[in-house]
Design a protein around this motif. Structure first.
Motif, PDB file in Angstrom:
ATOM      1  N   GLU A 228       0.821  -1.211   0.000  1.00  0.00           N
ATOM      2  CA  GLU A 228       0.000   0.000   0.000  1.00  0.00           C
ATOM      3  C   GLU A 228       0.854   1.260   0.000  1.00  0.00           C
ATOM      4  O   GLU A 228       0.549   2.240  -0.706  1.00  0.00           O
ATOM      5  N   SER A 229       1.938   1.259   0.774  1.00  0.00           N
ATOM      6  CA  SER A 229       2.798   2.456   0.832  1.00  0.00           C
ATOM      7  C   SER A 229       3.420   2.747  -0.534  1.00  0.00           C
ATOM      8  O   SER A 229       3.576   3.907  -0.926  1.00  0.00           O
ATOM      9  N   GLU A 230       3.764   1.685  -1.269  1.00  0.00           N
ATOM     10  CA  GLU A 230       4.334   1.864  -2.601  1.00  0.00           C
ATOM     11  C   GLU A 230       3.285   2.389  -3.578  1.00  0.00           C
ATOM     12  O   GLU A 230       3.557   3.306  -4.370  1.00  0.00           O
ATOM     13  N   VAL A 231       2.074   1.828  -3.529  1.00  0.00           N
ATOM     14  CA  VAL A 231       0.993   2.288  -4.408  1.00  0.00           C
ATOM     15  C   VAL A 231       0.690   3.756  -4.133  1.00  0.00           C
ATOM     16  O   VAL A 231       0.433   4.542  -5.052  1.00  0.00           O
ATOM     17  N   ARG A 345     -15.361  -9.071 -23.915  1.00  0.00           N
ATOM     18  CA  ARG A 345     -16.574  -8.821 -23.129  1.00  0.00           C
ATOM     19  C   ARG A 345     -16.527  -7.510 -22.345  1.00  0.00           C
ATOM     20  O   ARG A 345     -17.562  -7.067 -21.824  1.00  0.00           O
ATOM     21  N   ILE A 346     -15.367  -6.884 -22.273  1.00  0.00           N
ATOM     22  CA  ILE A 346     -15.222  -5.706 -21.416  1.00  0.00           C
ATOM     23  C   ILE A 346     -16.137  -4.570 -21.858  1.00  0.00           C
ATOM     24  O   ILE A 346     -16.768  -3.899 -21.037  1.00  0.00           O
ATOM     25  N   GLY A 347     -16.222  -4.346 -23.164  1.00  0.00           N
ATOM     26  CA  GLY A 347     -17.087  -3.278 -23.659  1.00  0.00           C
ATOM     27  C   GLY A 347     -18.533  -3.478 -23.252  1.00  0.00           C
ATOM     28  O   GLY A 347     -19.229  -2.530 -22.863  1.00  0.00           O
ATOM     29  N   VAL A 348     -19.017  -4.715 -23.323  1.00  0.00           N
ATOM     30  CA  VAL A 348     -20.407  -5.019 -22.942  1.00  0.00           C
ATOM     31  C   VAL A 348     -20.609  -4.770 -21.450  1.00  0.00           C
ATOM     32  O   VAL A 348     -21.607  -4.167 -21.036  1.00  0.00           O
ATOM     33  N   LEU A 349     -19.648  -5.213 -20.642  1.00  0.00           N
ATOM     34  CA  LEU A 349     -19.772  -5.061 -19.193  1.00  0.00           C
ATOM     35  C   LEU A 349     -19.729  -3.588 -18.786  1.00  0.00           C
ATOM     36  O   LEU A 349     -20.530  -3.141 -17.957  1.00  0.00           O
ATOM     37  N   ARG A 350     -18.820  -2.819 -19.381  1.00  0.00           N
ATOM     38  CA  ARG A 350     -18.668  -1.416 -18.993  1.00  0.00           C
ATOM     39  C   ARG A 350     -19.857  -0.583 -19.468  1.00  0.00           C
ATOM     40  O   ARG A 350     -20.428   0.197 -18.707  1.00  0.00           O
ATOM     41  N   SER A 351     -20.212  -0.723 -20.731  1.00  0.00           N
ATOM     42  CA  SER A 351     -21.316   0.100 -21.251  1.00  0.00           C
ATOM     43  C   SER A 351     -22.662  -0.353 -20.693  1.00  0.00           C
ATOM     44  O   SER A 351     -23.644   0.388 -20.739  1.00  0.00           O
ATOM     45  N   GLY A 352     -22.685  -1.572 -20.129  1.00  0.00           N
ATOM     46  CA  GLY A 352     -23.937  -2.059 -19.531  1.00  0.00           C
ATOM     47  C   GLY A 352     -24.133  -1.591 -18.096  1.00  0.00           C
ATOM     48  O   GLY A 352     -25.122  -1.960 -17.457  1.00  0.00           O
ATOM     49  N   GLY A 353     -23.185  -0.808 -17.571  1.00  0.00           N
ATOM     50  CA  GLY A 353     -23.364  -0.239 -16.243  1.00  0.00           C
ATOM     51  C   GLY A 353     -22.959  -1.151 -15.104  1.00  0.00           C
ATOM     52  O   GLY A 353     -23.350  -0.915 -13.950  1.00  0.00           O
ATOM     53  N   ARG A 354     -22.190  -2.201 -15.394  1.00  0.00           N
ATOM     54  CA  ARG A 354     -21.755  -3.099 -14.324  1.00  0.00           C
ATOM     55  C   ARG A 354     -20.842  -2.338 -13.348  1.00  0.00           C
ATOM     56  O   ARG A 354     -19.962  -1.594 -13.750  1.00  0.00           O
ATOM     57  N   ALA A 355     -21.075  -2.549 -12.047  1.00  0.00           N
ATOM     58  CA  ALA A 355     -20.281  -1.856 -11.027  1.00  0.00           C
ATOM     59  C   ALA A 355     -18.836  -2.330 -11.087  1.00  0.00           C
ATOM     60  O   ALA A 355     -18.557  -3.509 -11.297  1.00  0.00           O
ATOM     61  N   MET A 356     -17.920  -1.394 -10.893  1.00  0.00           N
ATOM     62  CA  MET A 356     -16.503  -1.748 -10.873  1.00  0.00           C
ATOM     63  C   MET A 356     -16.148  -2.365  -9.519  1.00  0.00           C
ATOM     64  O   MET A 356     -16.729  -1.995  -8.501  1.00  0.00           O
ATOM     65  N   PRO A 357     -15.207  -3.297  -9.496  1.00  0.00           N
ATOM     66  CA  PRO A 357     -14.822  -3.931  -8.226  1.00  0.00           C
ATOM     67  C   PRO A 357     -14.136  -2.936  -7.295  1.00  0.00           C
ATOM     68  O   PRO A 357     -13.503  -1.989  -7.749  1.00  0.00           O
ATOM     69  N   ARG A 358     -14.271  -3.149  -6.012  1.00  0.00           N
ATOM     70  CA  ARG A 358     -13.654  -2.273  -5.012  1.00  0.00           C
ATOM     71  C   ARG A 358     -12.190  -2.667  -4.792  1.00  0.00           C
ATOM     72  O   ARG A 358     -11.813  -3.824  -4.911  1.00  0.00           O
ATOM     73  N   ILE A 359     -11.381  -1.670  -4.484  1.00  0.00           N
ATOM     74  CA  ILE A 359     -10.001  -1.947  -4.075  1.00  0.00           C
ATOM     75  C   ILE A 359     -10.042  -2.511  -2.651  1.00  0.00           C
ATOM     76  O   ILE A 359     -10.796  -2.020  -1.797  1.00  0.00           O
ATOM     77  N   VAL A 360      -9.282  -3.546  -2.403  1.00  0.00           N
ATOM     78  CA  VAL A 360      -9.310  -4.195  -1.081  1.00  0.00           C
ATOM     79  C   VAL A 360      -8.895  -3.200  -0.011  1.00  0.00           C
ATOM     80  O   VAL A 360      -8.103  -2.289  -0.268  1.00  0.00           O
TER      81      VAL A 360
END
Length: 361
Positions: A228-231, A345-360
């Protein structure tokens, strides 16, 4: 060591004076660098001690230049010979007239700036082959030395005739205009572009030469994500570079291809944004592909970028920020958001409004 990490560590800990202290055989760190290390080490030493590099002598009266010319030199011999020749010639040309005061070696090194006005250059050879230092961004990157006695990187974009000569010419002109805009920029977190040249076999783009690795490559080598400190440190520097680009007085300059593979960490711990997405038009026209990035760019694209076509794709500062967010996620998990999904499949998922995953947490 065959790289110069120990050399830089010594100077950081002990100061540049340690470079000129002889060992029991009378060899200094400069002599050993001339024998074992790449030509970058000689440039690093020259920036620290100046012309004294050429006058150091061992117990046997041998100078570092003698080592580079002899059979004792094990690494980058042709490159070192060229560097020594050009540097000594530059020193002679800059020597002040008799009676005038010359700048100190330290001040001369500090004032050295890359000069983009060079007119002649040559590839630096490793053995008999051009010294390859990287692949990516749809081309290969080599080391070169200019007639201004500077070592630079040159990225070669091959141009293939696919029957779309008009489109290719337009794409090349766009790339050249982009380089002209970017070469005026100067920021510690942005790779310095110098110039570009169109040749029969491709487009040659010249940049500053920095030593290090992309964040993508570092993760693969370490087999683990960053702490985390590096990121946090990387993110601060990435944002500094992006903010500089987006706040230009003539209007925002967009990167268009932010991802870990296009973010370099130098040996000194400085983040550099590289491979601006200028070449996308050339890539589309020539059908180029490196095939080395298993995740591609689609995983870093904002939803709106899947909805336009050609010139209507709505790139903006916001799409750079979206890609930055995806990159932060990638640095914590070793893969971008939805990285387990097929790329198509990324275009379909993104333009379809799928929620993005959370950073841990």
């Amino acid at each position: 060591k065959s790289d110069n990490s120990n050399l830089k560590w010594l100077v950081k800990e002990l100061g540049s004076d340690c470079l000129t202290v002889p060992d029991k055989d009378g060899d200094t760190a400069v002599h050993l660098a001339a024998k074992h290390q790449p030509v970058d080490s000689l440039q690093f030493i020259f920036d620290k001690i100046g012309a004294d590099l050429f006058s150091l002598k061992s117990n046997r009266g041998i100078t570092p230049a003698d080592v580079a010319e002899s059979d004792r030199c094990h690494t980058d011999q042709s490159a070192k010979r060229a560097w020594i020749f050009f540097t000594q010639r530059q020193l002679e040309a800059s020597r002040p007239p008799a009676g005038s005061s010359a700048p100190t070696a330290a001040s001369a090194g500090a004032e050295r700036q890359l000069d983009p006005s060079f007119t002649d250059w040559d590839f630096i050879l490793h053995g008999k082959k051009k010294q390859l230092i990287g692949r990516g961004g749809f081309g290969k990157v080599y080391k070169a030395v200019t007639d201004r006695n500077q070592t630079v990187a040159v990225k070669v974009l091959p141009l293939r005739d696919t029957g779309q000569s008009g489109k290719l010419q337009k794409a090349v002109e766009m790339e050249k205009r982009g380089v002209e805009i970017l070469k005026r920029l100067s920021h510690p977190n942005i790779l310095k572009l110098l110039k570009c040249e169109l040749k029969s076999d491709g487009l040659y783009i010249f940049t500053e030469l920095v030593s290090g690795h992309s964040l993508f490559e570092l993760m693969q080598r370490q087999h683990k994500p960053f702490k985390e400190s590096e990121v946090r440190d990387f993110s601060r520097q990435i944002c500094s570079g992006l903010n500089f680009l987006h706040c230009q007085p003539e209007g925002a300059i967009l990167h268009r291809d932010i991802k870990s593979g296009n973010i370099m960490l130098t040996d000194e711990g400085v983040i550099k944004l590289i491979d601006f997405g200028l070449a996308k038009e050339i890539v589309g026209t020539c059908g180029l592909s490196t095939g080395i990035d298993p995740k591609g760019t689609s995983y870093f694209l904002a939803p709106e970028l899947f909805m336009g076509e050609g010139d209507s794709i709505p790139y903006s500062a916001k799409t750079d920020v979206w890609a930055f967010g995806c990159t932060v996620y990638e640095l914590t998990t070793m893969q971008p958001p939805d990285g387990n999904e097929p790329q198509f499949r990324i275009g379909v998922l993104r333009s379809g409004g799928r929620a993005m995953p959370r950073i841990v947490d």
